[in-house]
Design a protein around this motif. Structure first.
Motif, PDB file in Angstrom:
ATOM      1  N   ALA A 137       0.832  -0.635  -0.174  1.00 25.74           N
ATOM      2  CA  ALA A 137      -0.323  -0.065  -0.101  1.00 25.74           C
ATOM      3  C   ALA A 137       0.709   1.939   0.033  1.00 25.74           C
ATOM      4  O   ALA A 137       2.164   0.977   0.715  1.00 25.74           O
ATOM      5  N   PRO A 138       0.803   2.241  -0.948  1.00 23.08           N
ATOM      6  CA  PRO A 138       1.087   3.466  -0.292  1.00 23.08           C
ATOM      7  C   PRO A 138       1.106   4.561   0.403  1.00 23.08           C
ATOM      8  O   PRO A 138       0.138   3.682   1.659  1.00 23.08           O
ATOM      9  N   VAL A 139       2.186   5.096   1.337  1.00 26.34           N
ATOM     10  CA  VAL A 139       2.214   6.077   2.291  1.00 26.34           C
ATOM     11  C   VAL A 139       1.140   7.646   1.818  1.00 26.34           C
ATOM     12  O   VAL A 139       2.440   7.965   1.496  1.00 26.34           O
ATOM     13  N   ALA A 140       0.496   8.251   2.676  1.00 30.78           N
ATOM     14  CA  ALA A 140      -0.030   8.953   2.428  1.00 30.78           C
ATOM     15  C   ALA A 140       0.199   9.948   4.062  1.00 30.78           C
ATOM     16  O   ALA A 140       0.271   9.582   4.583  1.00 30.78           O
ATOM     17  N   LEU A 141       1.508  11.077   3.924  1.00 32.61           N
ATOM     18  CA  LEU A 141       1.349  11.972   4.683  1.00 32.61           C
ATOM     19  C   LEU A 141       0.314  13.122   5.091  1.00 32.61           C
ATOM     20  O   LEU A 141       0.264  13.840   3.806  1.00 32.61           O
ATOM     21  N   VAL A 142      -0.372  13.534   6.124  1.00 34.29           N
ATOM     22  CA  VAL A 142      -1.585  14.281   6.130  1.00 34.29           C
ATOM     23  C   VAL A 142      -0.666  15.778   6.681  1.00 34.29           C
ATOM     24  O   VAL A 142       0.002  14.928   7.995  1.00 34.29           O
ATOM     25  N   TYR A 143      -0.781  16.924   6.057  1.00 31.85           N
ATOM     26  CA  TYR A 143      -0.052  18.142   7.168  1.00 31.85           C
ATOM     27  C   TYR A 143      -1.152  18.973   7.559  1.00 31.85           C
ATOM     28  O   TYR A 143      -1.968  19.004   6.243  1.00 31.85           O
ATOM     29  N   GLY A 144      -1.000  19.512   8.071  1.00 31.59           N
ATOM     30  CA  GLY A 144      -1.875  21.204   9.095  1.00 31.59           C
ATOM     31  C   GLY A 144      -1.024  21.209  10.365  1.00 31.59           C
ATOM     32  O   GLY A 144       0.008  21.201  10.333  1.00 31.59           O
ATOM     33  N   HIS A 145      -1.586  22.025  10.352  1.00 34.21           N
ATOM     34  CA  HIS A 145      -1.013  22.791  12.001  1.00 34.21           C
ATOM     35  C   HIS A 145      -2.137  23.210  12.891  1.00 34.21           C
ATOM     36  O   HIS A 145      -2.980  23.042  12.500  1.00 34.21           O
ATOM     37  N   HIS A 146      -2.110  23.121  14.111  1.00 33.94           N
ATOM     38  CA  HIS A 146      -2.659  22.814  15.675  1.00 33.94           C
ATOM     39  C   HIS A 146      -2.867  24.605  16.079  1.00 33.94           C
ATOM     40  O   HIS A 146      -2.797  24.891  17.067  1.00 33.94           O
ATOM     41  N   ASP A 147      -1.563  25.394  15.273  1.00 30.18           N
ATOM     42  CA  ASP A 147      -1.614  26.858  16.188  1.00 30.18           C
ATOM     43  C   ASP A 147      -3.002  27.385  15.295  1.00 30.18           C
ATOM     44  O   ASP A 147      -3.127  27.376  14.453  1.00 30.18           O
ATOM     45  N   VAL A 148      -3.401  28.224  16.309  1.00 25.67           N
ATOM     46  CA  VAL A 148      -4.162  29.600  15.028  1.00 25.67           C
ATOM     47  C   VAL A 148      -3.528  30.906  14.991  1.00 25.67           C
ATOM     48  O   VAL A 148      -2.728  31.263  16.044  1.00 25.67           O
ATOM     49  N   GLN A 149      -3.913  31.326  14.737  1.00 19.97           N
ATOM     50  CA  GLN A 149      -3.949  33.386  14.500  1.00 19.97           C
ATOM     51  C   GLN A 149      -4.153  34.030  16.785  1.00 19.97           C
ATOM     52  O   GLN A 149      -5.761  33.590  16.919  1.00 19.97           O
ATOM     53  N   PRO A 150      -3.158  35.129  16.327  1.00 21.74           N
ATOM     54  CA  PRO A 150      -4.045  36.066  17.497  1.00 21.74           C
ATOM     55  C   PRO A 150      -5.357  36.139  17.529  1.00 21.74           C
ATOM     56  O   PRO A 150      -6.035  36.133  15.707  1.00 21.74           O
ATOM     57  N   VAL A 151      -5.798  36.843  18.058  1.00 21.66           N
ATOM     58  CA  VAL A 151      -7.821  37.488  18.007  1.00 21.66           C
ATOM     59  C   VAL A 151      -8.060  38.933  18.014  1.00 21.66           C
ATOM     60  O   VAL A 151      -9.391  39.286  17.548  1.00 21.66           O
ATOM     61  N   ASP A 152      -7.015  40.142  17.790  1.00 17.71           N
ATOM     62  CA  ASP A 152      -6.774  41.346  17.745  1.00 17.71           C
ATOM     63  C   ASP A 152      -7.715  41.323  16.750  1.00 17.71           C
ATOM     64  O   ASP A 152      -7.741  41.518  15.217  1.00 17.71           O
ATOM     65  N   PRO A 153      -8.381  42.634  16.803  1.00 16.21           N
ATOM     66  CA  PRO A 153      -9.034  43.040  18.178  1.00 16.21           C
ATOM     67  C   PRO A 153     -10.274  42.423  18.562  1.00 16.21           C
ATOM     68  O   PRO A 153     -11.214  42.119  17.922  1.00 16.21           O
ATOM     69  N   PRO A 154      -9.622  41.812  20.031  1.00 16.36           N
ATOM     70  CA  PRO A 154     -10.800  41.136  20.380  1.00 16.36           C
ATOM     71  C   PRO A 154     -12.239  41.692  20.385  1.00 16.36           C
ATOM     72  O   PRO A 154     -13.328  41.248  21.165  1.00 16.36           O
ATOM     73  N   GLU A 155     -12.288  43.414  20.477  1.00 16.73           N
ATOM     74  CA  GLU A 155     -13.642  43.927  20.978  1.00 16.73           C
ATOM     75  C   GLU A 155     -14.606  43.905  19.837  1.00 16.73           C
ATOM     76  O   GLU A 155     -15.941  43.741  19.348  1.00 16.73           O
ATOM     77  N   LEU A 156     -13.627  42.437  18.133  1.00 18.34           N
ATOM     78  CA  LEU A 156     -14.673  43.016  17.296  1.00 18.34           C
ATOM     79  C   LEU A 156     -15.616  41.631  16.847  1.00 18.34           C
ATOM     80  O   LEU A 156     -16.052  41.275  16.543  1.00 18.34           O
ATOM     81  N   TRP A 157     -15.335  39.997  17.915  1.00 15.65           N
ATOM     82  CA  TRP A 157     -15.748  38.889  18.021  1.00 15.65           C
ATOM     83  C   TRP A 157     -17.326  39.776  18.601  1.00 15.65           C
ATOM     84  O   TRP A 157     -17.627  39.933  20.117  1.00 15.65           O
ATOM     85  N   VAL A 158     -17.846  38.784  18.295  1.00 16.40           N
ATOM     86  CA  VAL A 158     -19.251  38.448  18.668  1.00 16.40           C
ATOM     87  C   VAL A 158     -19.782  37.825  19.485  1.00 16.40           C
ATOM     88  O   VAL A 158     -20.072  38.420  20.297  1.00 16.40           O
TER      89      VAL A 158
END
Lengths: 471, 471
Positions: B81-102
């Motif tokens: 069977a072939p080998v597949a490598l999944v790539y992604g990331h678990h970090d996120v962007q900052p939230v600035d400016p926080p007051e704009l989040w509903v």
């Protein structure tokens, strides 16, 4: 070398001038720094006391919403004598960076230089040293005439905010208009071309400023997702500023030169007589690799007699370390214009707006902010009796014929235009600063022999101005 | 609508996916903020535990000098069977400016939107939501086959610094090269064209950056005394940047397009099939008045398939309130270039230098700084068996023929080129984000029905990739 009672008195009492200047320079009257407000007030008090000591019967401190001005008045006994108003300032520039000063800026220090003894200290030239010659000068004038009052009525107005842009000076002139009535204004805040070159400034340029904001996207955009597909305000700003001058170095604002009178052959001849070593200027104060500017004019004409446009600041987007891949929402530029002859600062805003409108790329909107105010250009009338009196006074102090006193132009701008316009009197400039005095920089100095020549010229000036009769 | 065991399993267990995503989104794994280092570590631990729970026999946390990566491996029982490598990331962007989040960014909230239910929260789309489909997808694959191991060997590499520029990722790939050997890389950090438009990204642009400093006078000069007579670095910078593009919107760096392969008719046809409402794009995400760019290309071609140059920041002189009448000693610009096809980031510096040298005015000297690194462009091979497998998997999940799955290009740049070059394996992109997901902005969201379709596509993918046999 022909001596005179004025010269003999100045020579005999020159130590008084040195002592006065030493005392005044020890007061750190930095108007831009609120922490020095008490020092600026003390500087005004010191000058007021020195004027009383010199003999002025009327000396007043005039408060303003900022720093105080000093006013003094000494009427001539002759009711037909003209009235002269001396202008100067008692505040000084900040000293940054202090570590570059060889001697402490507020501990005046005598130094032997290539042009003779110098006094180092902040304000040694600009403007305490340039202005203080009038104290000894007026005493020498009185000693020479043997009378108890000057040959002309002498008024003195010394402001305390010139190094902060004279924000309250025009209002002060309006409020005190009746006290300041005069026939000629003697500006003592400028300099001469070189140590042994008697000269007088004949004009100062005006100033107008504009701030331009260009707006593209409503928010900063990711340049990976949007780059190359929407207008970038930084590109637009670069393209706009690139059109500010044409390939002849001329400012492209529509109508910018309409009110600029061409230089006459006589004016160009007079400017050409001023000694100027361009390579020394580039290697020294200009600290630049090349000259550059409007085609068809010399460097002295470009800096003194022609209008200019300079971008003083430009910014937009990300300016921190590393990169941030954005198309910024805005870009900004600050531009100042130097004005000559009949240009008016209040007309520049509309020209800037028209220029921006002509050169703005599609999809970018511009906001042009031109603050009210600005400074009008001002000039002496070369053929006026007051100018002739000035040149005779300077010529005698420097053992030079009046017609050999050189005429220079000051590229900068100051409140002098307010004086001319507010008081309706012609301006003449008597100042003994030098281009090498490092004003506004560390190790400011004044040449002692220029102080002495300046005091003598000031002494001669009152006699010469007395030949102007009122009305 | 044809159902399948995979679809039935995903539908029956979709609540598991929602619960997992909810839990993961509550961990504020902001890699750019050192104060959140412990949260990034907790995010890695959470993912490792979720992978173990899914059945991966090998799950490891890989430390780096920065944030940790998560690695997992589940061998297929089939040695061919072939080998597949999944790539992604678990970090996120900052939230600035926080007051704009509903809704609070780390309290995932379900919202009914015009395209159906959404989940709001930082990372809901980029990249936790896009990546998490593989947990349920792999379970659905196993349920459908009835076997205890996947049809292909599945490796998973999820980094923790993608939102900080993946500073340690290339080194990690080198150090762990033997563990990461694979036949295909499945990138799960991208999106589709629109909610009901099954599509796959086929290319990402590369990135190179340059910082330019222009120097004029050795010190800031007084613009009254020197203005109009020496070169002003801000004018020079504006004139230089104005030459960065020609009147056709093309980048003028010498040789810039030499390594750019022309778009084929087929590529242009494929891009033309992607639905794109330019007016809605301008009014919405681009927030711009007009489009702009390289003549002869559509907006999607300009942002996805053509190289670009954008000034991201520009500064010099006085930028505070009011005016300061100087000619500044320096002016600066930051520029980034997006690269395509065979352009190499390490070749851009010399082109920038040549362009600056060609366009620099006399009397100004330039310093060009091009940091090492940069990102190479990368692309899927449209005719490869892996690409065909991907399109079959997406097509089945969206009830669309493989040939009707649209192909898009990502204008941004990421570590995907490192994967392709470091591992020597072809890339395919499986991601269910949307251009309207507000990634990197307040109120980031993911569409619940895209999560469900993504999990099903991921389930189909392992079966389809199994048709590729190893070498």
């Amino acid at each position: 070398m022909t001596t005179s009672p004025e010269r003999e008195f100045v020579s005999a009492h020159i130590d008084d001038l040195h002592a006065d200047l030493d005392a005044w320079l020890r007061i750190p009257s930095i108007s831009a720094d609120p922490a020095h407000a008490a020092d600026v007030a003390a500087s005004a008090e010191w000058l007021a006391e020195a004027l009383r000591r010199t003999g002025f019967p009327t000396v007043e401190i005039w408060p303003t919403p900022g720093a105080p001005a000093v006013y003094a008045e000494w009427p001539s006994a002759d009711p037909d004598a003209p009235v002269a108003l001396v202008y100067g300032h008692h505040d000084v520039q900040p000293v940054d960076p202090p570590e570059l000063w060889v001697h402490p800026p507020f501990e005046p220090t005598r130094v032997d230089g290539p042009d003779g003894p110098e006094l180092h200290g902040r304000g040694a030239s600009d403007d305490k040293g340039v202005l203080i010659v009038h104290l000894l000068g007026l005493r020498a004038h009185l000693a020479a005439t043997g009378r108890g009052t000057p040959a002309v009525t002498v008024k003195v107005l010394v402001e305390g905010e010139e190094e902060s842009g004279s924000p309250h000076f025009a209002a002060l002139l309006r409020e005190r208009r009746d006290r300041l009535d005069c026939d000629v204004v003697v500006v003592s805040d400028t300099g001469m071309a070189a140590p042994d070159v008697p000269s007088a400034v004949t004009a100062m340029r005006g100033l107008a400023d504009a701030e331009i904001t260009l707006r593209g996207p409503a928010v900063d955009l990711h340049s990976g997702s949007f780059g190359g597909a929407v207008p970038n305000p930084l590109h637009a700003l670069a393209e706009l500023i690139a059109t500010l001058h044409d390939d002849q170095g001329r400012v492209t604002l529509p109508g910018f030169y309409d009110a600029v009178r061409p230089l006459s052959d006589r004016e160009r001849d007079l400017m050409g007589r001023v000694p100027f070593d361009e390579q020394a200027w580039l290697a020294g104060p200009a600290a630049s690799r090349t000259t550059y500017g409007e085609a068809g004019y010399s460097t002295l004409e470009r800096t003194g007699a022609r209008p200019t446009a300079e971008v003083n600041g430009m910014w937009g987007g990300y300016t921190g370390p590393g990169h941030k891949t954005i198309i910024p929402a805005e870009a900004h530029a600050k531009i100042t214009f130097r004005l000559v002859s009949d240009q008016r600062p209040e007309q520049i805003g509309a020209m800037v707006q028209a220029w921006v409108d002509e050169n703005l790329p599609e999809g970018i909107v511009a906001e042009v902010h031109t603050p009210p105010g600005g400074v009008a250009p001002c000039a002496s009338d070369l053929d006026s009796p007051a100018m002739e009196a000035l040149l005779r006074a300077i010529g005698q102090a420097f053992d030079t014929a009046p017609e050999d006193v050189l005429l220079t132009r000051e590229g900068g701008s100051g409140p002098e235009a307010d004086l001319a316009e507010g008081l309706g009197a012609p301006l003449v400039f008597l100042g003994i600063g030098l281009p090498t005095d490092r004003i506004h920089s560390p190790n400011e100095r004044v040449l002692l022999r220029m102080l002495e020549r300046g005091a003598e010229a000031a002494a001669h000036l009152w006699r010469e101005l007395a030949t102007l009769r009122r009305g």
